[in-house]
Design a protein around this motif. Sequence first.
Motif, PDB file in Angstrom:
ATOM      1  N   TYR A 114      -9.206   7.151   5.332  1.00 31.80           N
ATOM      2  CA  TYR A 114      -8.580   6.197   6.253  1.00 31.80           C
ATOM      3  C   TYR A 114      -8.244   6.913   7.557  1.00 31.80           C
ATOM      4  N   TYR A 115      -8.724   6.352   8.659  1.00 30.92           N
ATOM      5  CA  TYR A 115      -8.449   6.890   9.989  1.00 30.92           C
ATOM      6  C   TYR A 115      -7.608   5.860  10.742  1.00 30.92           C
ATOM      7  N   ILE A 116      -6.422   6.256  11.146  1.00 35.74           N
ATOM      8  CA  ILE A 116      -5.433   5.374  11.788  1.00 35.74           C
ATOM      9  C   ILE A 116      -4.767   4.512  10.716  1.00 35.74           C
ATOM     10  N   SER A 117      -3.630   4.950  10.290  1.00 37.20           N
ATOM     11  CA  SER A 117      -2.917   4.339   9.171  1.00 37.20           C
ATOM     12  C   SER A 117      -2.538   2.885   9.426  1.00 37.20           C
ATOM     13  N   PRO A 118      -2.586   2.060   8.382  1.00 41.87           N
ATOM     14  CA  PRO A 118      -1.970   0.734   8.477  1.00 41.87           C
ATOM     15  C   PRO A 118      -0.486   0.909   8.815  1.00 41.87           C
ATOM     16  N   GLN A 119       0.111  -0.095   9.388  1.00 50.48           N
ATOM     17  CA  GLN A 119       1.494   0.044   9.841  1.00 50.48           C
ATOM     18  C   GLN A 119       2.493  -0.157   8.705  1.00 50.48           C
ATOM     19  N   VAL A 120       2.308   0.626   7.642  1.00 53.66           N
ATOM     20  CA  VAL A 120       3.233   0.551   6.509  1.00 53.66           C
ATOM     21  C   VAL A 120       4.601   1.092   6.899  1.00 53.66           C
ATOM     22  N   TRP A 121       4.640   1.880   7.970  1.00 56.40           N
ATOM     23  CA  TRP A 121       5.907   2.407   8.476  1.00 56.40           C
ATOM     24  C   TRP A 121       6.720   1.324   9.184  1.00 56.40           C
ATOM     25  N   ALA A 122       6.078   0.198   9.464  1.00 55.59           N
ATOM     26  CA  ALA A 122       6.761  -0.903  10.154  1.00 55.59           C
ATOM     27  C   ALA A 122       7.267  -1.963   9.192  1.00 55.59           C
ATOM     28  N   SER A 123       6.503  -2.211   8.128  1.00 53.59           N
ATOM     29  CA  SER A 123       6.886  -3.263   7.185  1.00 53.59           C
ATOM     30  C   SER A 123       6.177  -3.061   5.855  1.00 53.59           C
ATOM     31  N   ARG A 161       3.365  -0.786   0.241  1.00 52.17           N
ATOM     32  CA  ARG A 161       1.910  -0.622   0.315  1.00 52.17           C
ATOM     33  C   ARG A 161       1.498   0.852   0.238  1.00 52.17           C
ATOM     34  N   VAL A 162       2.449   1.751   0.463  1.00 55.95           N
ATOM     35  CA  VAL A 162       2.143   3.178   0.350  1.00 55.95           C
ATOM     36  C   VAL A 162       1.629   3.491  -1.052  1.00 55.95           C
ATOM     37  N   ASN A 163       2.170   2.825  -2.052  1.00 61.82           N
ATOM     38  CA  ASN A 163       1.725   3.066  -3.433  1.00 61.82           C
ATOM     39  C   ASN A 163       0.239   2.748  -3.592  1.00 61.82           C
ATOM     40  N   ALA A 164      -0.213   1.654  -2.971  1.00 63.23           N
ATOM     41  CA  ALA A 164      -1.626   1.298  -3.035  1.00 63.23           C
ATOM     42  C   ALA A 164      -2.474   2.308  -2.269  1.00 63.23           C
ATOM     43  N   ILE A 165      -1.968   2.772  -1.131  1.00 64.66           N
ATOM     44  CA  ILE A 165      -2.696   3.766  -0.336  1.00 64.66           C
ATOM     45  C   ILE A 165      -2.840   5.068  -1.112  1.00 64.66           C
ATOM     46  N   LYS A 166      -1.763   5.521  -1.746  1.00 61.92           N
ATOM     47  CA  LYS A 166      -1.812   6.752  -2.542  1.00 61.92           C
ATOM     48  C   LYS A 166      -2.826   6.622  -3.688  1.00 61.92           C
ATOM     49  N   ARG A 167      -2.926   5.436  -4.225  1.00 60.26           N
ATOM     50  CA  ARG A 167      -3.844   5.191  -5.346  1.00 60.26           C
ATOM     51  C   ARG A 167      -5.303   5.081  -4.885  1.00 60.26           C
ATOM     52  N   ASP A 168      -5.522   4.460  -3.733  1.00 58.41           N
ATOM     53  CA  ASP A 168      -6.880   4.068  -3.345  1.00 58.41           C
ATOM     54  C   ASP A 168      -7.518   4.907  -2.241  1.00 58.41           C
ATOM     55  N   ILE A 169      -6.732   5.723  -1.536  1.00 56.29           N
ATOM     56  CA  ILE A 169      -7.273   6.477  -0.398  1.00 56.29           C
ATOM     57  C   ILE A 169      -7.249   7.977  -0.689  1.00 56.29           C
ATOM     58  N   ASP A 170      -8.421   8.599  -0.596  1.00 57.14           N
ATOM     59  CA  ASP A 170      -8.535  10.026  -0.883  1.00 57.14           C
ATOM     60  C   ASP A 170      -7.946  10.886   0.224  1.00 57.14           C
ATOM     61  N   ALA A 171      -8.086  10.437   1.477  1.00 58.29           N
ATOM     62  CA  ALA A 171      -7.560  11.215   2.605  1.00 58.29           C
ATOM     63  C   ALA A 171      -7.163  10.271   3.736  1.00 58.29           C
ATOM     64  N   MET A 172      -6.018  10.560   4.344  1.00 53.83           N
ATOM     65  CA  MET A 172      -5.495   9.746   5.440  1.00 53.83           C
ATOM     66  C   MET A 172      -5.314  10.604   6.676  1.00 53.83           C
ATOM     67  N   TYR A 173      -5.852  10.132   7.824  1.00 51.02           N
ATOM     68  CA  TYR A 173      -5.740  10.830   9.104  1.00 51.02           C
ATOM     69  C   TYR A 173      -4.932   9.944  10.055  1.00 51.02           C
ATOM     70  N   VAL A 174      -3.757  10.421  10.473  1.00 47.39           N
ATOM     71  CA  VAL A 174      -2.852   9.588  11.267  1.00 47.39           C
ATOM     72  C   VAL A 174      -2.830  10.055  12.722  1.00 47.39           C
ATOM     73  N   ILE A 175      -2.542   9.127  13.629  1.00 48.36           N
ATOM     74  CA  ILE A 175      -2.622   9.421  15.061  1.00 48.36           C
ATOM     75  C   ILE A 175      -1.281   9.321  15.774  1.00 48.36           C
TER      76      ILE A 175
END
Length: 370
Positions: free
Chosen positions: A113-122, A126-140
């Motif tokens: 995932y490049y450019i995180s969904p705005q889970v930090w906003a609301s 959803r972080v639990n789903a991201i941890k389960r489904d995304i191997d690597a996250m690159y944030v900007i």
Amino acid sequence: MKYYILAGEASGDLHGANLMKALIKEDKNANIRFWGGDLMQAVGGTLVEHYKARAFMGFTEVLMNLSKIFKLISLCKKDIKNFSPDVVIFIDNSGFNLRIAKWAKQEGFKTNYYISPQVWASRARRVNAIKRDIDAMYVILPFVKPFYKKHSYDVTFVGHPLIDAIANRAQVDERVFKATYKLEEKPIIALLPGSRKQEITKMLSVMLSLIDNYPKYQFVIAGAPSQDFSFYEPFIKSHNVKFIPNKTYDLLSISHAALVTSGTATLETALFKVPQVVCYKGNALSYYIAKRIITLKFISLVNLIMDREVVTELIQNDFNKARLTKELDAILNPEIRKKIFVDYYELESALGGTGASAKTAKLIYKSIQA
């Protein structure tokens, strides 16, 4: 290697295009299939579906188009399976992408995932789903990495790709640009009313109401790549305003001030060092629902990154002619402008410098070679 990229909206198209360029440079045999827009298509690869097909804004419009959305999700899954990529790369656009990510992970595809969904906003759950489904996250955004750390998920901050996009653009000859679009010599107040029809209609009607009060300035609408000229034509005919399509960066580079709809454009405007007023007005029901679930102090990326009010935000009922006039007067004041410029330079420093797309491409290529 085979890459499948999923991007939505104009900003996703921009960042997706720059990531594609970096991937092609990193991997000479890159085979890219994608959902995106004109900028990504210009780089190469194969466009499956244009982001315009998924330009639904707010809760109510999503509900009205559920059948179409489900058909697009089904099409995407089938296309990924047929292409069988080495990695599926998601760019923002969480509503669509997180659904595909869950399926892709279950199917055994590598997910980045490049450019995180705005889970930090609301809806931080959803972080639990991201941890389960995304191997690597690159944030900007710099504050997103510590947010994920609180949720025991290690992500990589790569810097913001807008710095590269703006730094690498061709310089504009102001005289030629003004002549091309028949602009006057007056200082320019740029109008950035968004990219979707609903928001453009709401934003422009108020923004244009100010024109007659500022005869020493010229107002110029920045046309979104997602909309045809015919959509803007009624606004242009009824007001003394110029219109320039698909040249937002060029316009900002010569603008004195701007009225900007909340979104990526607020950060772009700041990086061009243009004083701005941030505006937002949405569907009443959608806004009511959003207000119940969004926990942020600010809506603009500028203020969120700085964690304080650098630019004024006029939201919902505060977005009216009287308030907008007051705030526009403020950013035209030389003393206030000096402070804004200082804050903008601090903002740029916080974004981590150049090379976001190149860093991300290297990390993605390395991860699929492992």
